[in-house]
Design a protein around this motif. Structure first.
Motif, short mmCIF file in Angstrom:
data_model
loop_
_atom_site.label_atom_id
_atom_site.label_comp_id
_atom_site.label_asym_id
_atom_site.label_seq_id
_atom_site.Cartn_x
_atom_site.Cartn_y
_atom_site.Cartn_z
N ARG A 148 0.84 -1.21 0.00
CA ARG A 148 0.00 0.00 0.00
C ARG A 148 0.87 1.25 0.00
O ARG A 148 1.79 1.40 0.80
CB ARG A 148 -0.91 -0.02 1.23
N ARG A 151 -1.31 7.69 1.04
CA ARG A 151 -2.58 8.16 0.47
C ARG A 151 -2.38 9.42 -0.37
O ARG A 151 -2.96 9.56 -1.45
CB ARG A 151 -3.59 8.42 1.59
N GLN A 179 -2.28 -1.65 -6.37
CA GLN A 179 -2.64 -1.40 -4.98
C GLN A 179 -3.70 -2.39 -4.52
O GLN A 179 -4.41 -2.99 -5.33
CB GLN A 179 -3.17 0.03 -4.84
N PHE A 183 -8.16 -0.88 -0.45
CA PHE A 183 -7.60 0.47 -0.38
C PHE A 183 -8.07 1.31 -1.56
O PHE A 183 -8.39 2.50 -1.42
CB PHE A 183 -6.07 0.38 -0.34
#
Length: 222
Positions: A148, A151, A179, A183
């Motif tokens: 991940r 953001r 990803q 998420f």
């Protein structure tokens, strides 16, 4: 058949053909067999003489074990079946090949057999306890191997992707960004609108406020 004065009959003869006009390099040698054990064995052979070989000598050994040099070899002869006998030679090679490719089986009869040889002896085999089956662990999903991203970094990547084309499916975005699926769903929920119907059904597009902002500066959804 030729016979020697003191010995067994001679089994072959060598014919030397010499042209007195040309040099001796044109000399030809031919060997003819007087008798063969099989009708397929060629009876006429061409002999090619050459001097291109490792130097060799002929030695003899007496009854007392002493070795003596008898002479030196100056010429070598390579034999091959004469062209007139090539068909016989092919048949001979084919027969030899078939003979060695054929498997021979032997049957042996056991006399006074009481069946003892057929009974298993102690120690020939052992009974192993049933092994416990290994418990299979949970199957890892396709998102397990994906790492991940941050953001804020992903928002920047998403805006770049929607600048390239206005509509994307979830599968396409996962393939482009590599990803985790969950998420990506959370990110799309904040940034995009899902089209349930229309020509772009099943795809995501940016929310109106983000569409306007991409023309200038990319905002953060935080």
């Amino acid at each position: 058949m030729l016979e020697s004065s003191s010995g067994p009959p001679v089994g072959a003869k060598v014919i030397v053909t010499v042209d007195p006009v040309l040099d001796y390099s044109s000399t030809q040698f031919t060997m003819e067999l007087n008798g063969t054990e099989s009708g397929m064995v060629p009876k006429c052979y061409s002999m090619d003489m050459s001097t291109d070989f490792i130097p060799m000598s002929v030695f003899s050994e007496s009854k007392q074990g002493r070795l003596s040099a008898e002479g030196k070899i100056y010429h070598k002869f390579d034999m091959k079946p004469h062209k007139e006998n090539m068909e016989e030679y092919r048949q001979l090679c084919r027969a030899r090949t078939n003979k060695y490719m054929t498997k021979t089986r032997q049957i042996q009869v056991i006399d006074n057999d009481s069946g003892a040889l057929m009974r298993p002896r102690p120690g020939d085999y052992t009974i192993k306890p049933p092994s416990q089956e290994r418990k299979k662990g949970p199957v890892k999903g396709p998102d397990t191997k994906r790492t991940r991203r941050d953001r804020g970094e992903m928002e920047h990547i998403m805006f770049k992707l929607f600048e390239r084309q206005p509509n994307w499916t979830l599968k396409q975005l996962i393939s482009e960004t590599d990803q985790p699926e969950q998420f990506m769903k959370d990110l799309l929920k904040d940034l995009c609108i899902y089209n349930n119907k229309g020509p772009n059904q099943g795809t995501y597009e940016l929310k109106p406020e983000y569409k306007k902002s991409t023309e200038g500066q990319e905002p953060s959804s935080k």
